[in-house]
Design an enzyme around this catalytic site. Structure first.
Site, mmCIF file in Angstrom:
data_model
loop_
_atom_site.group_PDB
_atom_site.id
_atom_site.type_symbol
_atom_site.label_atom_id
_atom_site.label_comp_id
_atom_site.label_asym_id
_atom_site.label_seq_id
_atom_site.Cartn_x
_atom_site.Cartn_y
_atom_site.Cartn_z
ATOM 1 N N ASP A 22 0.835 -1.203 0.000
ATOM 2 C CA ASP A 22 0.000 0.000 0.000
ATOM 3 C C ASP A 22 0.875 1.260 0.000
ATOM 4 O O ASP A 22 1.972 1.258 0.554
ATOM 5 C CB ASP A 22 -0.904 -0.018 1.247
ATOM 6 C CG ASP A 22 -2.084 0.934 1.094
ATOM 7 O OD1 ASP A 22 -2.315 1.458 -0.014
ATOM 8 O OD2 ASP A 22 -2.782 1.159 2.104
ATOM 9 N N GLY A 23 0.348 2.321 -0.602
ATOM 10 C CA GLY A 23 1.014 3.624 -0.516
ATOM 11 C C GLY A 23 1.593 4.145 -1.815
ATOM 12 O O GLY A 23 2.251 5.192 -1.818
ATOM 13 N N GLY A 25 0.021 5.458 -4.388
ATOM 14 C CA GLY A 25 -0.636 6.714 -4.764
ATOM 15 C C GLY A 25 -0.078 7.875 -3.956
ATOM 16 O O GLY A 25 0.251 8.939 -4.507
ATOM 17 N N HIS A 39 2.688 3.498 -8.939
ATOM 18 C CA HIS A 39 2.578 2.057 -9.197
ATOM 19 C C HIS A 39 3.823 1.549 -9.936
ATOM 20 O O HIS A 39 4.300 0.453 -9.684
ATOM 21 C CB HIS A 39 1.319 1.753 -10.012
ATOM 22 C CG HIS A 39 0.043 2.064 -9.277
ATOM 23 N ND1 HIS A 39 -0.170 1.680 -7.966
ATOM 24 C CD2 HIS A 39 -1.090 2.719 -9.654
ATOM 25 C CE1 HIS A 39 -1.371 2.093 -7.578
ATOM 26 N NE2 HIS A 39 -1.949 2.726 -8.581
ATOM 27 N N SER A 67 -7.151 -5.891 -5.837
ATOM 28 C CA SER A 67 -8.247 -6.551 -5.119
ATOM 29 C C SER A 67 -9.526 -6.497 -5.953
ATOM 30 O O SER A 67 -9.625 -5.713 -6.904
ATOM 31 C CB SER A 67 -8.485 -5.854 -3.777
ATOM 32 O OG SER A 67 -9.047 -4.574 -4.002
ATOM 33 N N GLU A 69 -12.101 -5.163 -5.021
ATOM 34 C CA GLU A 69 -12.621 -3.799 -4.812
ATOM 35 C C GLU A 69 -11.893 -2.775 -5.692
ATOM 36 O O GLU A 69 -12.449 -1.723 -6.013
ATOM 37 C CB GLU A 69 -12.487 -3.403 -3.332
ATOM 38 C CG GLU A 69 -13.390 -4.184 -2.378
ATOM 39 C CD GLU A 69 -12.965 -5.646 -2.157
ATOM 40 O OE1 GLU A 69 -11.752 -5.948 -2.289
ATOM 41 O OE2 GLU A 69 -13.849 -6.483 -1.875
ATOM 42 N N ASN A 70 -10.645 -3.083 -6.101
ATOM 43 C CA ASN A 70 -9.884 -2.131 -6.932
ATOM 44 C C ASN A 70 -10.497 -1.909 -8.318
ATOM 45 O O ASN A 70 -10.171 -0.938 -9.002
ATOM 46 C CB ASN A 70 -8.419 -2.579 -7.086
ATOM 47 C CG ASN A 70 -7.586 -2.400 -5.849
ATOM 48 O OD1 ASN A 70 -6.625 -3.136 -5.625
ATOM 49 N ND2 ASN A 70 -7.919 -1.428 -5.003
#
Ligand code: FPP
Length: 250
Positions: A22-23, A25, A39, A67, A69-70
């Protein structure tokens, strides 16, 4: 390669490390760059993490790259990530193969665009016989969805009579998950400062040691990885038992 502090540690290295990367962005935002650049830098950290595990004998590395959800992110970010994944396979697969690493994917891959699916299939086939390490990328992956699909498989086996209620146990259920041939992770690392699991390997993380760091994924390097490993080695894993029982086993 040995840890600088390995002589002070009593516990073994983890066999399986899972990472929530994560992180990306925020890393880009801090530099006034587009999210996709974060990315891209994140993909360089992936390369470093694979090399870290290979050179230190960590046999299983599982990375949460995308994910379920992504899919809700802006279309430009989703398509940029898909291109990046395909470029990663193009640029890294020969090195991965040369290092005897098996490439593996978990998740709902049927939702992925054809150009990514084709690259994945070729990478899976090319590296299928490799034995030194397994690199698993979770793509279009969701832990709850995986558990539902495993529950349906068990349900079908019960309906068809190929299995009875009393046959259903932890290991049977594990064998119905995407991770059927992988051991459960020993260590989960999450970068980026959030303290949550975000639908990642919900079943498999039952006894994992959890390690959270504020560092953003593109900044996560070999030293950061060692810090996580040292923290892991300093913990006592009791699996519901008491310390004395664990000490008498060792
Ligand atoms: C989370 O950071 C990261 C992702 C959703 C994508 C992870 C992808 C990579 C590391 C690059 C490609 C992967 C491989 C396996 C080659 P975020 O975007 O949510 O960051 P933020 O919380 O700072 O916005």
């Amino acid at each position: 390669m040995l840890s600088p502090n390995s002589d002070q540690s009593t516990n073994a290295l983890p066999t399986h490390v899972a990472i929530i990367m994560d992180g990306n962005g925020r890393w880009a935002k801090k530099r006034f760059m587009p999210r996709l650049e974060g990315h891209r830098q994140g993909a360089k950290s992936v390369r470093r993490a694979v090399e870290f595990c290979r050179s230190n004998g960590i046999k299983f590395l599982t990375l949460y790259a995308f994910s379920t959800e992504n899919w809700q992110r802006p279309e430009s970010e989703v398509s940029g990530l898909m291109k990046l994944l395909s470029q990663f396979i193009d640029s890294e697969i020969d090195e991965i193969h040369k290092n005897d690493i098996r490439f593996n994917i978990i998740g709902q891959t049927k939702r992925l665009p054809a150009f990514v699916k084709n690259k994945i299939e070729a990478a899976l086939a090319k590296t299928s016989k490799n034995r030194t390490m397994v690199l698993t990328v979770a793509l279009s992956y969701g832990g709850r969805q995986e558990i539902i699909s495993a529950a349906l498989k068990v349900h079908e086996a019960l309906l068809s009579g190929s299995m009875k209620n009393e046959d259903v146990n932890d290991s049977v259920f594990s064998s119905c998950l995407n991770t059927a041939n992988l051991p459960d992770p020993d260590l989960l690392i999450r970068t980026g400062g959030e303290i949550r699991i975000s639908n990642f390997l919900l079943w498999q993380l039952a006894y994992a040691e959890l390690y959270f760091t504020d560092q953003l994924w593109p900044d996560f390097d070999e030293n950061s990885f060692w810090k996580a490993i040292e923290e892991f080695r300093s913990r006592q894993r009791r699996y519901g038992k008491i310390s004395e029982q664990i000490q008498s086993q060792s």
